[in-house]
Design a protein around this motif. Structure first.
Motif, PDB file in Angstrom:
ATOM      1  N   LEU A  16       0.837  -1.209   0.000  1.00  0.00           N
ATOM      2  CA  LEU A  16       0.000   0.000   0.000  1.00  0.00           C
ATOM      3  C   LEU A  16       0.868   1.254   0.000  1.00  0.00           C
ATOM      4  CD1 LEU A  16      -2.581  -1.028   2.752  1.00  0.00           C
ATOM      5  CD2 LEU A  16      -3.125  -0.668   0.338  1.00  0.00           C
ATOM      6  N   THR A  17       0.370   2.316  -0.625  1.00  0.00           N
ATOM      7  CA  THR A  17       1.005   3.627  -0.496  1.00  0.00           C
ATOM      8  C   THR A  17       0.336   4.374   0.645  1.00  0.00           C
ATOM      9  OG1 THR A  17       1.529   3.742  -2.846  1.00  0.00           O
ATOM     10  CG2 THR A  17       1.509   5.821  -1.637  1.00  0.00           C
ATOM     11  N   ILE A  18       1.139   4.951   1.524  1.00  0.00           N
ATOM     12  CA  ILE A  18       0.602   5.708   2.651  1.00  0.00           C
ATOM     13  C   ILE A  18       1.063   7.152   2.577  1.00  0.00           C
ATOM     14  CG2 ILE A  18       2.541   5.033   4.159  1.00  0.00           C
ATOM     15  CD1 ILE A  18       0.512   5.138   6.515  1.00  0.00           C
ATOM     16  N   TYR A  19       0.122   8.059   2.850  1.00  0.00           N
ATOM     17  CA  TYR A  19       0.425   9.483   3.021  1.00  0.00           C
ATOM     18  C   TYR A  19       0.006   9.831   4.443  1.00  0.00           C
ATOM     19  CZ  TYR A  19       0.876   9.675  -2.054  1.00  0.00           C
ATOM     20  OH  TYR A  19       1.275   9.464  -3.352  1.00  0.00           O
ATOM     21  N   LEU A  59       5.001  12.331   6.000  1.00  0.00           N
ATOM     22  CA  LEU A  59       5.776  11.203   5.489  1.00  0.00           C
ATOM     23  C   LEU A  59       4.922  10.466   4.470  1.00  0.00           C
ATOM     24  CD1 LEU A  59       7.385   9.816   8.776  1.00  0.00           C
ATOM     25  CD2 LEU A  59       8.639  10.790   6.828  1.00  0.00           C
ATOM     26  N   ALA A  60       5.568   9.882   3.464  1.00  0.00           N
ATOM     27  CA  ALA A  60       4.830   9.145   2.440  1.00  0.00           C
ATOM     28  C   ALA A  60       5.738   8.085   1.834  1.00  0.00           C
ATOM     29  CB  ALA A  60       4.332  10.095   1.354  1.00  0.00           C
ATOM     30  N   GLY A  61       5.122   7.031   1.286  1.00  0.00           N
ATOM     31  CA  GLY A  61       5.874   5.975   0.621  1.00  0.00           C
ATOM     32  C   GLY A  61       5.134   4.660   0.698  1.00  0.00           C
ATOM     33  N   ILE A  74       7.323   6.137  10.427  1.00  0.00           N
ATOM     34  CA  ILE A  74       6.144   6.870  10.894  1.00  0.00           C
ATOM     35  C   ILE A  74       5.956   6.658  12.387  1.00  0.00           C
ATOM     36  CG2 ILE A  74       3.617   6.939  10.808  1.00  0.00           C
ATOM     37  CD1 ILE A  74       3.856   6.405   7.782  1.00  0.00           C
ATOM     38  N   ARG A  75       6.069   5.420  12.844  1.00  0.00           N
ATOM     39  CA  ARG A  75       5.900   5.138  14.270  1.00  0.00           C
ATOM     40  C   ARG A  75       6.962   5.849  15.105  1.00  0.00           C
ATOM     41  NH1 ARG A  75       2.922   1.442  16.451  1.00  0.00           N
ATOM     42  NH2 ARG A  75       4.546   0.765  17.904  1.00  0.00           N
ATOM     43  N   ARG A  76       8.200   5.870  14.597  1.00  0.00           N
ATOM     44  CA  ARG A  76       9.286   6.536  15.341  1.00  0.00           C
ATOM     45  C   ARG A  76       9.063   8.045  15.401  1.00  0.00           C
ATOM     46  NH1 ARG A  76      13.339   9.453  13.829  1.00  0.00           N
ATOM     47  NH2 ARG A  76      13.087   8.915  11.621  1.00  0.00           N
ATOM     48  N   VAL A  77       8.785   8.655  14.263  1.00  0.00           N
ATOM     49  CA  VAL A  77       8.574  10.106  14.207  1.00  0.00           C
ATOM     50  C   VAL A  77       7.364  10.497  15.053  1.00  0.00           C
ATOM     51  CG1 VAL A  77       7.929  12.014  12.679  1.00  0.00           C
ATOM     52  CG2 VAL A  77       9.716  10.401  11.980  1.00  0.00           C
ATOM     53  N   ARG A  78       6.333   9.685  14.988  1.00  0.00           N
ATOM     54  CA  ARG A  78       5.123   9.969  15.749  1.00  0.00           C
ATOM     55  C   ARG A  78       5.389   9.909  17.252  1.00  0.00           C
ATOM     56  NH1 ARG A  78       0.536   7.998  18.094  1.00  0.00           N
ATOM     57  NH2 ARG A  78      -1.446   8.826  17.300  1.00  0.00           N
ATOM     58  N   ALA A  79       6.109   8.878  17.698  1.00  0.00           N
ATOM     59  CA  ALA A  79       6.407   8.735  19.127  1.00  0.00           C
ATOM     60  C   ALA A  79       7.269   9.890  19.623  1.00  0.00           C
ATOM     61  CB  ALA A  79       7.113   7.404  19.371  1.00  0.00           C
ATOM     62  N   GLU A  80       8.259  10.294  18.827  1.00  0.00           N
ATOM     63  CA  GLU A  80       9.120  11.415  19.221  1.00  0.00           C
ATOM     64  C   GLU A  80       8.322  12.707  19.314  1.00  0.00           C
ATOM     65  OE1 GLU A  80      12.159  11.417  16.284  1.00  0.00           O
ATOM     66  OE2 GLU A  80      13.275   9.740  17.171  1.00  0.00           O
ATOM     67  N   ALA A  81       7.428  12.932  18.351  1.00  0.00           N
ATOM     68  CA  ALA A  81       6.626  14.157  18.348  1.00  0.00           C
ATOM     69  C   ALA A  81       5.665  14.183  19.532  1.00  0.00           C
ATOM     70  CB  ALA A  81       5.859  14.277  17.031  1.00  0.00           C
ATOM     71  N   ARG A  82       5.069  13.037  19.834  1.00  0.00           N
ATOM     72  CA  ARG A  82       4.140  12.989  20.965  1.00  0.00           C
ATOM     73  C   ARG A  82       4.866  13.252  22.277  1.00  0.00           C
ATOM     74  NH1 ARG A  82      -0.847   8.855  21.496  1.00  0.00           N
ATOM     75  NH2 ARG A  82      -1.884   9.928  23.196  1.00  0.00           N
ATOM     76  N   LEU A 126      -3.686   8.462   4.707  1.00  0.00           N
ATOM     77  CA  LEU A 126      -4.386   7.965   3.539  1.00  0.00           C
ATOM     78  C   LEU A 126      -3.676   6.726   3.029  1.00  0.00           C
ATOM     79  CD1 LEU A 126      -6.337   8.262   1.019  1.00  0.00           C
ATOM     80  CD2 LEU A 126      -4.563   9.741   0.032  1.00  0.00           C
ATOM     81  N   LEU A 127      -4.455   5.670   2.748  1.00  0.00           N
ATOM     82  CA  LEU A 127      -3.914   4.434   2.182  1.00  0.00           C
ATOM     83  C   LEU A 127      -4.461   4.246   0.771  1.00  0.00           C
ATOM     84  CD1 LEU A 127      -4.449   2.112   5.278  1.00  0.00           C
ATOM     85  CD2 LEU A 127      -2.285   3.119   4.541  1.00  0.00           C
ATOM     86  N   LEU A 128      -3.566   3.983  -0.177  1.00  0.00           N
ATOM     87  CA  LEU A 128      -3.947   3.731  -1.565  1.00  0.00           C
ATOM     88  C   LEU A 128      -3.479   2.343  -1.963  1.00  0.00           C
ATOM     89  CD1 LEU A 128      -3.002   7.127  -3.264  1.00  0.00           C
ATOM     90  CD2 LEU A 128      -5.293   6.334  -2.652  1.00  0.00           C
ATOM     91  N   LYS A 129      -4.355   1.605  -2.598  1.00  0.00           N
ATOM     92  CA  LYS A 129      -3.982   0.270  -3.054  1.00  0.00           C
ATOM     93  C   LYS A 129      -3.047   0.360  -4.264  1.00  0.00           C
ATOM     94  CE  LYS A 129      -8.002  -2.300  -1.432  1.00  0.00           C
ATOM     95  NZ  LYS A 129      -9.097  -3.216  -1.799  1.00  0.00           N
ATOM     96  N   PRO A 130      -2.162  -0.631  -4.421  1.00  0.00           N
ATOM     97  CA  PRO A 130      -1.293  -0.636  -5.606  1.00  0.00           C
ATOM     98  C   PRO A 130      -2.124  -0.722  -6.874  1.00  0.00           C
ATOM     99  CG  PRO A 130      -0.588  -2.272  -3.977  1.00  0.00           C
ATOM    100  CD  PRO A 130      -1.929  -1.775  -3.540  1.00  0.00           C
ATOM    101  N   ALA A 131      -1.610  -0.133  -7.935  1.00  0.00           N
ATOM    102  CA  ALA A 131      -2.302  -0.223  -9.235  1.00  0.00           C
ATOM    103  C   ALA A 131      -2.302  -1.673  -9.698  1.00  0.00           C
ATOM    104  CB  ALA A 131      -1.602   0.663 -10.260  1.00  0.00           C
ATOM    105  N   PRO A 132      -3.401  -2.159 -10.280  1.00  0.00           N
ATOM    106  CA  PRO A 132      -3.474  -3.556 -10.725  1.00  0.00           C
ATOM    107  C   PRO A 132      -2.515  -3.825 -11.886  1.00  0.00           C
ATOM    108  CG  PRO A 132      -5.424  -2.337 -11.446  1.00  0.00           C
ATOM    109  CD  PRO A 132      -4.650  -1.425 -10.533  1.00  0.00           C
TER     110      PRO A 132
END
Length: 253
Positions: free
Chosen positions: A201-204, A217-219, A228-236, A247-253
């Motif tokens: 999945l692509t995440i934004y 963060l995205a990728g 994402i989990r690391r950056v989020r924990a540090e920010a919190r 946002l989660l996007l499914k891979p193109a078929p």
């Protein structure tokens, strides 16, 4: 008759406020704000700043009250929310009765938009149903975190012709993405683990959207989930609180 404006104020940028919202503020006698404690004092501070920036036409009262405590890890989520809403309704009723006179106008400034994962409208309906204080009310829409997330990443929310699903994290864990959904926006994820999700999945992801502390963060999910989990924990830890969505996007078929 008392009147209440329920005004969406966006996700942290005072410039998110609409002209309609500014006009409503300038017709307001009392602004109500719930204090969520020292770690979230900035949320009340932003509401004060918005009032100071935009209310020019009349004196107003800024009324603060402590937000009722809420069980964040309840055994029964539905019961916990019901109890919290009941406590808030009693508080709103007393605030309106005590601080808003007949013929005056009050305002609740709602983070994001009042119609998306916010309890203010339901609680005001509870107050009216109790029958102890009467008022009319209107709703002024605001910019949601969903819009702010897409704008910050400079992307459309969905592939061409595909649907968008908006869900709280607990429903994502229970229901999964679903076979037909082209894009899924996940909100209210207090501890994103991304368990059981396709690493392709692509995440934004974004936190503190619209504020000077904004994080993005995205990728591919399999490549950026731990970051994402690391950056989020540090920010919190740094701020004492966090508001984020993704946002989660499914891979193109």
């Amino acid at each position: 008759m008392r009147h209440i404006h329920v005004i969406g104020i966006g996700t942290g940028n005072p410039e998110h406020l609409t002209i309609q919202g500014i006009r409503a503020l300038n017709a307001t006698d009392a602004v109500f704000a719930l204090d969520k404690g020292e770690t979230k004092a900035g949320l009340v501070g932003l509401r004060r700043r918005i009032c100071d920036l935009y209310i020019e036409e009349r004196p107003y009262r800024f009324i603060e009250a402590a937000d009722p405590e809420r069980d964040r890890r309840p055994a029964d989520y539905g019961v916990a929310v019901e109890d919290w809403h009941a406590a808030r309704a009693a508080l709103y009723e007393s605030l309106i009765a005590e601080h808003l006179g007949e013929g005056e106008r009050g305002a609740f400034l709602v983070w994001g938009d009042p119609s998306l994962y916010d309890s203010t409208l339901r609680i005001l309906e509870r107050v009216l149903a109790r029958g102890r204080v009467a008022f009319t009310h209107d709703v002024i829409p605001g910019i949601t975190s969903v819009q702010a997330l897409a704008a910050a990443h400079r992307i459309p929310l969905h592939p061409i012709g595909e649907p968008v699903r908006i869900t709280p994290a607990r429903r994502l864990l229970r229901d999964g993405l679903g076979a037909e959904t082209g894009a899924t926006v996940v909100m209210l994820d207090g501890d994103p683990r991304f368990e059981g999700l396709d690493p392709g999945l692509t995440i934004y992801w974004g936190a503190y959207l619209g504020t000077p502390d904004e994080l993005l963060l995205a990728g591919r999910l399999g490549e950026v989930a731990e970051e994402i989990r690391r950056v989020r924990a540090e920010a919190r830890a740094r701020h004492g609180w966090i508001m984020d969505t993704y946002l989660l996007l499914k891979p193109a078929p």
